[in-house]
Each structure stands twice: as structure tokens, then as C-alpha cells.
Design a protein around this motif. Sequence first.
Motif, short mmCIF file in Angstrom:
data_model
loop_
_atom_site.label_atom_id
_atom_site.label_comp_id
_atom_site.label_asym_id
_atom_site.label_seq_id
_atom_site.Cartn_x
_atom_site.Cartn_y
_atom_site.Cartn_z
N SER A 276 0.78 -1.27 -0.18
CA SER A 276 0.07 0.07 -0.15
C SER A 276 0.97 1.09 -0.11
N LEU A 277 2.27 1.03 0.04
CA LEU A 277 3.20 2.12 0.21
C LEU A 277 2.81 3.31 -0.94
N SER A 278 2.66 3.15 -2.05
CA SER A 278 2.65 3.92 -3.13
C SER A 278 1.47 4.89 -3.13
N GLY A 279 0.43 4.10 -2.67
CA GLY A 279 -1.06 4.87 -2.52
C GLY A 279 -0.94 5.68 -1.26
N ILE A 280 -0.27 5.35 -0.13
CA ILE A 280 -0.19 5.90 1.13
C ILE A 280 0.52 7.31 0.93
N LEU A 281 1.89 6.93 0.15
CA LEU A 281 2.68 8.30 -0.09
C LEU A 281 2.03 9.26 -0.80
N LYS A 282 1.40 8.75 -1.83
CA LYS A 282 0.46 9.75 -2.97
C LYS A 282 -0.72 10.50 -2.17
N SER A 283 -1.26 9.76 -1.12
CA SER A 283 -2.60 10.47 -0.52
C SER A 283 -2.18 11.26 0.76
N SER A 284 -1.03 11.10 1.20
CA SER A 284 -0.65 11.89 2.38
C SER A 284 0.10 13.35 2.09
N LYS A 285 -0.31 14.52 2.64
CA LYS A 285 -0.01 15.75 2.58
C LYS A 285 0.86 16.05 3.45
N PHE A 286 1.56 14.94 4.19
CA PHE A 286 2.76 15.31 5.20
C PHE A 286 3.78 14.13 4.87
N ASN A 287 4.83 14.03 5.83
CA ASN A 287 5.90 13.04 5.51
C ASN A 287 5.53 12.06 6.37
N VAL A 288 5.64 10.86 5.50
CA VAL A 288 5.22 9.33 6.06
C VAL A 288 6.61 8.76 6.27
N GLY A 289 6.42 8.04 7.51
CA GLY A 289 7.71 7.10 8.07
C GLY A 289 7.39 5.84 7.88
N VAL A 290 8.08 4.73 7.64
CA VAL A 290 8.03 3.40 7.83
C VAL A 290 9.11 2.71 8.70
N SER A 291 8.49 1.65 9.33
CA SER A 291 9.48 0.99 10.10
C SER A 291 8.90 -0.33 10.48
N LEU A 292 9.78 -1.24 11.01
CA LEU A 292 9.55 -2.71 11.46
C LEU A 292 8.30 -2.35 12.23
N PRO A 293 7.14 -3.48 12.44
CA PRO A 293 6.19 -3.44 13.26
C PRO A 293 6.66 -3.17 14.99
N PRO A 294 6.51 -2.62 15.94
CA PRO A 294 7.05 -2.78 17.21
C PRO A 294 6.53 -3.91 17.72
N SER A 295 7.73 -4.50 18.67
CA SER A 295 7.73 -5.75 18.99
C SER A 295 7.28 -5.80 20.53
N PHE A 296 6.64 -6.99 20.85
CA PHE A 296 6.12 -7.22 22.20
C PHE A 296 7.49 -7.82 22.98
N SER A 297 8.55 -8.14 22.26
CA SER A 297 9.85 -8.91 22.88
C SER A 297 10.95 -8.20 22.20
N ASN B 166 7.94 -3.60 -11.33
CA ASN B 166 6.64 -4.02 -10.62
C ASN B 166 6.63 -3.38 -9.18
N SER B 167 7.91 -3.16 -8.68
CA SER B 167 7.98 -2.62 -7.21
C SER B 167 7.84 -1.17 -7.39
N ILE B 168 8.48 -0.42 -8.44
CA ILE B 168 8.50 0.82 -8.48
C ILE B 168 7.16 1.29 -8.75
N MET B 169 6.17 0.60 -9.53
CA MET B 169 5.11 1.26 -9.93
C MET B 169 3.90 0.97 -8.76
N THR B 170 4.04 -0.03 -8.03
CA THR B 170 3.23 -0.37 -7.21
C THR B 170 3.47 -0.43 -5.69
N GLY B 171 4.85 -0.71 -5.15
CA GLY B 171 4.98 -0.56 -3.99
C GLY B 171 5.28 -2.13 -3.55
#
Length: 428
Positions: free
Chosen positions: A275-296, A339-344
Motif C-alpha cells: 500500500s506504500l505508493s498509495g499512502i505516500l501519494k495520498s498523504s500531505k505530510f511526511n510518512v515514515g515506515v519501520s518494522l512493526p513494534p515488538s512485544f519482545s 513492478n516494485s517501482i510502480m506498485t510498492g
Amino acid sequence: MKRASAILVLAAIVVAGVFAQKVPTVTKPVTIQIWHSRGAGANGDMIAASVKEFNQTNPYGITVVETFQGNYATCLAKVMQGVAAGNNPALTVLDSAVASPYMAEEGMLVDLLPFMQRDKVDSNNFIDTFMIHSKFKGQVVTLPYVRSGLVFYYNADMLKEAGLQPPKTIKEMEKVAKALTKVENGKTVRYGLMVHNETWIHQNWSYQLGSNYFSKDGKSSPFLEDGTMLKVLKEWKRWIDEGWCAAPAVTDEQNDERTRFYQGKIAMFLNSSGSLSGILKSSKFNVGVSLPPSFSDVQSTCAGGGNIAMLAPNTSPNEQAAAWEFIKFLMTEKQVATNSIMTGYLPMLKSSINDPDLKEYWKTVPQAKVCYENLRNFGQAVPWTTKYSELDQYVLQITSKLIKDGSVTPEQAYKEMQTEAKIVFGSK
């Protein structure tokens, strides 16, 4: 010794001849179908472009016709109907963890390994995690195609303004989410976090806690036996009750989640790298991505997405040979990178990261490179099982009763899940 050597050489020649006969080649022009789940927008545009280029450039007179058949579950249902009616496609895109094991164990998929060996397509060039649902009893029954990983998205501007760092643990996530939650006139106008109800989120949490959705043999569900899912359910419900984690919408929850993120009504959420490409395109602010926070201390991201497969029923050797040529085309470094560039979606070939266009893309969209590196370094997948879909529907339904409408307690939800798991696995 010379006679023995001659016998061995002759035997090798015979074996090689038999092997060669098992791998068909295209003998005449043919039209084949691929049914898939790549819908409108960048996804649909990408498969349409791939098909067009292949049809115009292949030297065999192969014509590929692509047809969107709904989401993974709907597409699988239509493929099964097609098999029963004798009019199934030669190729399809399957949910990697759900449909691939089911169809493989039903004997419906063509082994791609002989084709790969003949044409020197190296299975070791694929990211290891992505191949977990491709290998079956010494065969390669699918290949990674539109693959993704679970990603933690956050509004980087919000965190920066509040002087906060992206959370790496669940405890840090709770602290950051509480700080970013905003209440005005007794009404929450911004939640620090939102979590929708989707299996790979549950599975990733259970993996971090040393358990898993399924056992290695696929015949039981450890996280419904050892209390892990109960811990997850209790924590998730507490987050919602404390008011800093938004409950998912009753319907269309992922679209609702993304819309709220674009509107600044939630600060952080979990979703697919696809969903990265769509999220970046639709957000009017800087979007950060990271590993999901862990329980351990265990860092992980769950692999998801779809694999491409060749169907054995109702397909001739010529059609199978043509289908392989299209698969081979999709597995080229350039196609994977594009495929990666065009879709995420993530590049599933290790060598594709050397593609100059992908390198340039990662310079301009560093979030995409982070998604890839997270999956490559910390990716894991649900163990192989044919029970995934059946158990999953119950887990999601019961979780919804807890998280969305609060009609059961975590303990009641967990007990219901255990009861359903016994039915699914045939336990008394």
C-alpha cells in the motif's frame, strides 16, 4: 572400470533424455488466460503493461489474456469453479499462504522446478521468506509475484513536532500513541494508533512472543493453546478502552484506517508495504515506515501477498509451455524492479536490487528501500498449512466481536477460538 563408466554415462544420457521430455516447449501459437487479484489503479495498470509487452515481444506467438477476478478468496473460488467446469485458466495468482498449500496438496499445480532447471532460473535468487509457500515435496509449485511485508506507518511530522522517535517496542508504541492522542471538548479528534483486524498482525505478534498461528506441521495452532493470543487480545482491548487506540470500522476497515491517517485523525497504523505508493501519494505530510513494534526482543515482519502458479487440470503441454514463458518473463530483473517501482510491492529477486531504475527509485522514495530491507532481514511467514482459511474466518469473526462491538471479553473470545480450532483440526 571402463565398462562401468560407460554404463554410468549411458544412464546419465537416458535420464537427461527422460528429463528433457517432461518439460514441454511451445510448438505453436496459443492463447492462454491468467486470472488474478490485481485490481484497479497501479496494480491493474502494471499487469496490463506486462501482458502487453510480453504479447508484443515473445517469439512464439503466445497471447496472454489477463482477467481481474476479485480479491484472493474470490479469485480462488472462480478458479476452482473453472477447474470443475473444465475451463480454468493456465495461470492464476494465489494468496501465498492460504491458497498455495491448498491447491498444491490437491495436486492442481504444475511443478515449475523442471522448467527452472532447464532455463537456469535460480530458485536461490528469490528472497528466502518468500519461497516458504512455493516449495512442496521437492517441487516448486508457485513463485513469488506480488509480495509484501507488514509495515508500521507513522505521521513523521507529528512525531517530529512532539519530539518523539518511531517506536521499536510495544511499550514505546504505547507511550508515543498516548502522547499523540488529542482530545477536544471531551471528544477524541486524533488517536495515536489504529489497528485493524487482520490475521498477519495477530500472527506477527504471536511470533514475537515465541509462538505462532500454526505449528510446523500445520496441524495445530500454538497461539490458541499456550495463551499467547489471549495476551494479545487483552492488550489490544486495553488500548482501545484507554482511548488512545481507535477501534476499526465495522465495514471497509482498512480504507477507513487509511482515510483517517490522511486526514490526520490517527498518527500510526499497521498495513502492507504493497500500500506504500498509495499512502505516500495520498498523504500531505511526511510518512515514515519501520518494522512493526515488538512485544519482545524479537524483531519481525510477516510476509504476505500473492504467488503465481500454473494449473495442471485442463491445460495442454503447449499451454503449460506458454504459461512458463510468461512466468519467466515476469521473473526477469527488469519486470520485478518495475513492478516494485510502480506498485510498492517488494522486489522478490535478490539480484533485482541492482537494477538502476530501482536504485534511483529508492533514492527518491527511501521508505520503499526500508520496507524491502525489513522483509529481507526480519521476514517470517505463516507455516505451511491447508487449515489457514478455515481457522482464519473464525479468528477474525471472534476478534471482531471483542474489538469492534465489545460483546465478549478477551477470555470469552479466546475460549471461542479454542473451540473452533478443535473443530478445524478434528480434535475432541
